[in-house]
Scaffold this motif. Structure first.
Motif, PDB file in Angstrom:
ATOM      1  N   TYR A   1      -3.124  -2.256   3.691  1.00 19.52           N
ATOM      2  CA  TYR A   1      -3.225  -1.911   5.115  1.00 19.52           C
ATOM      3  C   TYR A   1      -4.682  -1.879   5.538  1.00 19.52           C
ATOM      4  O   TYR A   1      -5.051  -2.373   6.618  1.00 19.52           O
ATOM      5  CB  TYR A   1      -2.572  -0.550   5.348  1.00 19.52           C
TER       6      TYR A   1
ATOM      7  N   TRP B   1      -4.750   8.556   1.765  1.00 20.23           N
ATOM      8  CA  TRP B   1      -4.757   7.507   2.781  1.00 20.23           C
ATOM      9  C   TRP B   1      -5.409   6.237   2.225  1.00 20.23           C
ATOM     10  O   TRP B   1      -4.982   5.124   2.528  1.00 20.23           O
ATOM     11  CB  TRP B   1      -5.515   7.958   4.023  1.00 20.23           C
TER      12      TRP B   1
ATOM     13  N   GLU C   1      -5.339   5.000  -0.598  1.00 26.75           N
ATOM     14  CA  GLU C   1      -4.559   4.273  -1.594  1.00 26.75           C
ATOM     15  C   GLU C   1      -3.861   3.047  -1.015  1.00 26.75           C
ATOM     16  O   GLU C   1      -3.445   2.160  -1.758  1.00 26.75           O
ATOM     17  CB  GLU C   1      -3.536   5.214  -2.228  1.00 26.75           C
ATOM     18  N   ASP C   2      -3.733   2.997   0.318  1.00 23.53           N
ATOM     19  CA  ASP C   2      -3.038   1.867   0.947  1.00 23.53           C
ATOM     20  C   ASP C   2      -4.043   0.742   1.226  1.00 23.53           C
ATOM     21  O   ASP C   2      -4.380   0.433   2.370  1.00 23.53           O
ATOM     22  CB  ASP C   2      -2.362   2.323   2.243  1.00 23.53           C
ATOM     23  N   GLU C   3      -4.502   0.121   0.156  1.00 24.99           N
ATOM     24  CA  GLU C   3      -5.535  -0.908   0.300  1.00 24.99           C
ATOM     25  C   GLU C   3      -5.064  -2.126   1.092  1.00 24.99           C
ATOM     26  O   GLU C   3      -5.844  -2.690   1.874  1.00 24.99           O
ATOM     27  CB  GLU C   3      -6.062  -1.312  -1.074  1.00 24.99           C
TER      28      GLU C   3
ATOM     29  N   PRO D   1       3.240   6.789   8.368  1.00 27.48           N
ATOM     30  CA  PRO D   1       3.145   5.331   8.377  1.00 27.48           C
ATOM     31  C   PRO D   1       4.325   4.620   9.015  1.00 27.48           C
ATOM     32  O   PRO D   1       4.274   3.408   9.233  1.00 27.48           O
ATOM     33  CB  PRO D   1       3.065   4.994   6.887  1.00 27.48           C
TER      34      PRO D   1
END
Length: 232
Positions: free
Chosen positions: A193, A187, A189-191, A56
């Motif tokens: 983004y 991946w 989990e990065d809501e 990231p």
């Protein structure tokens, strides 16, 4: 014995679907994380193959990630030696930077499964195997095409999706290795983004289920083809 070194920038972005063709081509795979205390001492020249995966962080965030400059310097030497090197997403941006190109934040975040447009040059390259196949995209950075590189693929959001220099250096902005790896849950989990990219966790899960296996199958054929062409 042929050796392959996988450089992992975060634990959830590993070699994934590319492991099978790399091992089938006779490479013994080793891996190191950039957070490993031994990473600054790793010799980038000696492995027969180096595979640089995603992450990231941005190539330009050297103040937050001091290892970036060290990595690019060693990568630049490997590229100068024309040693077989594959970069995926952040890895492709690292290759571009090591070749002297500018890497920078793009205008939009490109997240989700979608095909790339293969250039005429790309159609005679291993990229032909992913033509018309929805593959995973997950980035908001891009790069200028390095001097001496050939553009292999584009998308409607980003002109530079893949490039090569000769047969030994291959850079992929997209993720044709992803589609069957359970680490995809990390991946998702990065809501924030994901929402910033205009999609949702639910839509990505659905697309992963519909397109993932086909994407990985095509990605494996592409890497097997590339490995058969490299000059060792």
């Amino acid at each position: 014995m042929k050796t392959a070194l996988v450089i992992r920038h975060v634990p959830y972005e590993g070699i994934a679907g590319f492991r099978a063709p790399v091992e089938a081509a006779g490479f013994v795979i080793d891996r190191i994380d950039v957070t490993d205390p031994e990473f600054p001492n790793v010799d980038f020249d000696s492995p027969d193959l180096v595979v640089m995966m995603g992450g990231p962080m941005g190539v330009y965030e050297t103040d937050r990630h001091p290892w970036i400059g060290c990595e690019i310097a060693r990568l630049a030497r490997r590229i100068m030696l024309d040693r077989p090197t594959l970069g995926v997403c952040l890895g492709s941006q690292m290759i571009a930077a090591a070749m002297g190109a500018r890497v920078y934040a793009g205008p939009v975040k490109e997240v989700g499964f979608a095909p790339v447009a293969i250039t005429d040059t790309g159609l005679s390259s291993p990229l032909r195997h992913i033509a018309d196949v929805p593959v995973l995209h997950w980035h908001g950075d891009t790069f200028d095409l390095p001097e001496g590189a050939e553009l292999l693929a584009s998308s409607d959001k980003y002109a530079h999706q893949a490039f090569r220099r000769g047969q030994n250096i291959l850079a992929l902005q997209c993720h044709p290795e992803m589609g069957e790896d359970p680490r995809f849950d990390a991946w998702l989990e990065d809501e924030p983004y994901i929402h910033a990219a205009g999609t949702s966790v639910e839509a990505l899960r659905d697309d992963h289920g519909r397109h993932g296996s086909r994407a990985v199958e095509a990605g494996r054929r592409m890497i097997a083809d590339w490995l058969a062409r490299i000059d060792m």
